[in-house]
Design an enzyme around this catalytic site. Sequence first.
Site, short mmCIF file in Angstrom:
data_model
loop_
_atom_site.label_atom_id
_atom_site.label_comp_id
_atom_site.label_asym_id
_atom_site.label_seq_id
_atom_site.Cartn_x
_atom_site.Cartn_y
_atom_site.Cartn_z
N GLU A 52 7.35 1.95 4.75
CA GLU A 52 7.47 0.72 6.23
C GLU A 52 7.28 -0.60 5.00
O GLU A 52 7.13 -1.01 4.13
CB GLU A 52 5.56 0.76 6.30
CG GLU A 52 4.74 -0.62 7.08
CD GLU A 52 3.77 -0.57 7.29
OE1 GLU A 52 2.61 0.65 6.50
OE2 GLU A 52 3.05 -0.93 7.79
N HIS A 103 4.05 7.79 2.69
CA HIS A 103 4.69 6.42 3.26
C HIS A 103 4.44 5.79 2.23
O HIS A 103 2.95 5.14 2.13
CB HIS A 103 4.91 5.68 5.39
CG HIS A 103 4.09 5.23 4.97
ND1 HIS A 103 2.73 5.08 5.63
CD2 HIS A 103 3.44 3.52 4.92
CE1 HIS A 103 1.75 4.27 6.29
NE2 HIS A 103 2.30 3.34 5.48
N HIS A 146 0.53 -1.16 0.16
CA HIS A 146 -0.33 -0.45 -0.23
C HIS A 146 0.56 1.53 -0.15
O HIS A 146 1.81 1.11 0.40
CB HIS A 146 -0.88 0.21 1.16
CG HIS A 146 -0.21 0.11 2.27
ND1 HIS A 146 0.17 -0.81 3.04
CD2 HIS A 146 0.37 1.17 2.88
CE1 HIS A 146 0.31 -0.72 4.75
NE2 HIS A 146 0.56 0.50 4.69
#
Lengths: 147, 147
Positions: free
Chosen positions: A136, A87, A8
Site C-alpha cells: 500500500e 500487506h 503500518h
Amino acid sequence: MKLGRMNHIGYAVPDMAAALDHWRNVMGATAVHDEIVMEEMGLKIVFVDTPTASGIDGTQVELIQPIREGTAVGSFLEKNPLGGQHHVCFEVPDIAVAREYFEGLGKRILGPTRIGAHGTSIFFVHPKDMQGMLTEIMETPKDGAAH
Amino acid sequence: MKLGRMNHIGYAVPDMAAALDHWRNVMGATAVHDEIVMEEMGLKIVFVDTPTASGIDGTQVELIQPIREGTAVGSFLEKNPLGGQHHVCFEVPDIAVAREYFEGLGKRILGPTRIGAHGTSIFFVHPKDMQGMLTEIMETPKDGAAH
C-alpha cells in the site's frame, strides 16, 4: 522514489474481538484506536500503535476484518483461516507522483487511488510486481502525524 | 507484558540480488546493511532501514534467503515462490522473562532461545498461537539502538 516511513502492516483477522484480546492481553498493546467501518470496502479496521524509544514514529498494526462476502481480505482469509500478514504500507509525500512512478515502472496498480483508513489517498500495488508483498502506498497526512 | 517496539518485519526472498534491486531501485531505500550469513540457520539476511520523521526508530525490513536445503524459510518459499511476508519481530527488555510469559500462556515456542541476526537473544512463537502471525521476540540491544 525515496523510501518513506513504514506507516503500518496490515493483518487480516477472522474475529476482531479475538484479535483485540490478543493484542491487548497477550502482546500488551495499550494504544488501541477506535474501530473504523469502511462500508464501501466491506471492511472494519482497528489500528494498534506500537511504541518506540522516541515515543513517536511507531509502525502501526492494522487489524482488518471483512463485514460482508466478496472482499479481497475475505479471499485471503479463506486461504489463511487463522488470519495473517496481508500487506505493508509506506508513506509518500505526493500520491499522484507516486502513482505515476509505479505506473512508469510497469507495476500493476489495483484499482483507482482512493481515501484510505487514515483519511489520506492510497493505492495498492500488485504483490506479483512487488516481490510477493501486497504494498500500500499512502500519502503522508498533512499534519505530519503518523496516524 | 507491555508491547515493545516493532523491530522489523521479515520477508522471505527467493533471490537476494533481485530483492535488493527492488528495495534500492523501486522502493528507493538508501540505508541497506551488509549481508549477514547465519550458517547454522542456513540463511543469509540483509536489513533495510526505513526512514521516520524523527530519523530514528524506523521498523526495518529483513530480507531472508535460504542458503541450503531444509530450512523453514525454504519451506515458506516453496508455498510462496515469489517471496512474501514471513514474520514480525517485537522487542522486549528481558528475553528470559518474555519466554516465561509466553510459555505461561501456553504459547508454543519454536526451539530454544538463540542469538539472532541483531546479536541479541530471540525466540519465535508459533503462528497458530499468535493469530496466524509467526512472531519473533527479540531482546532490545543493550545500547538501546534499533539495529
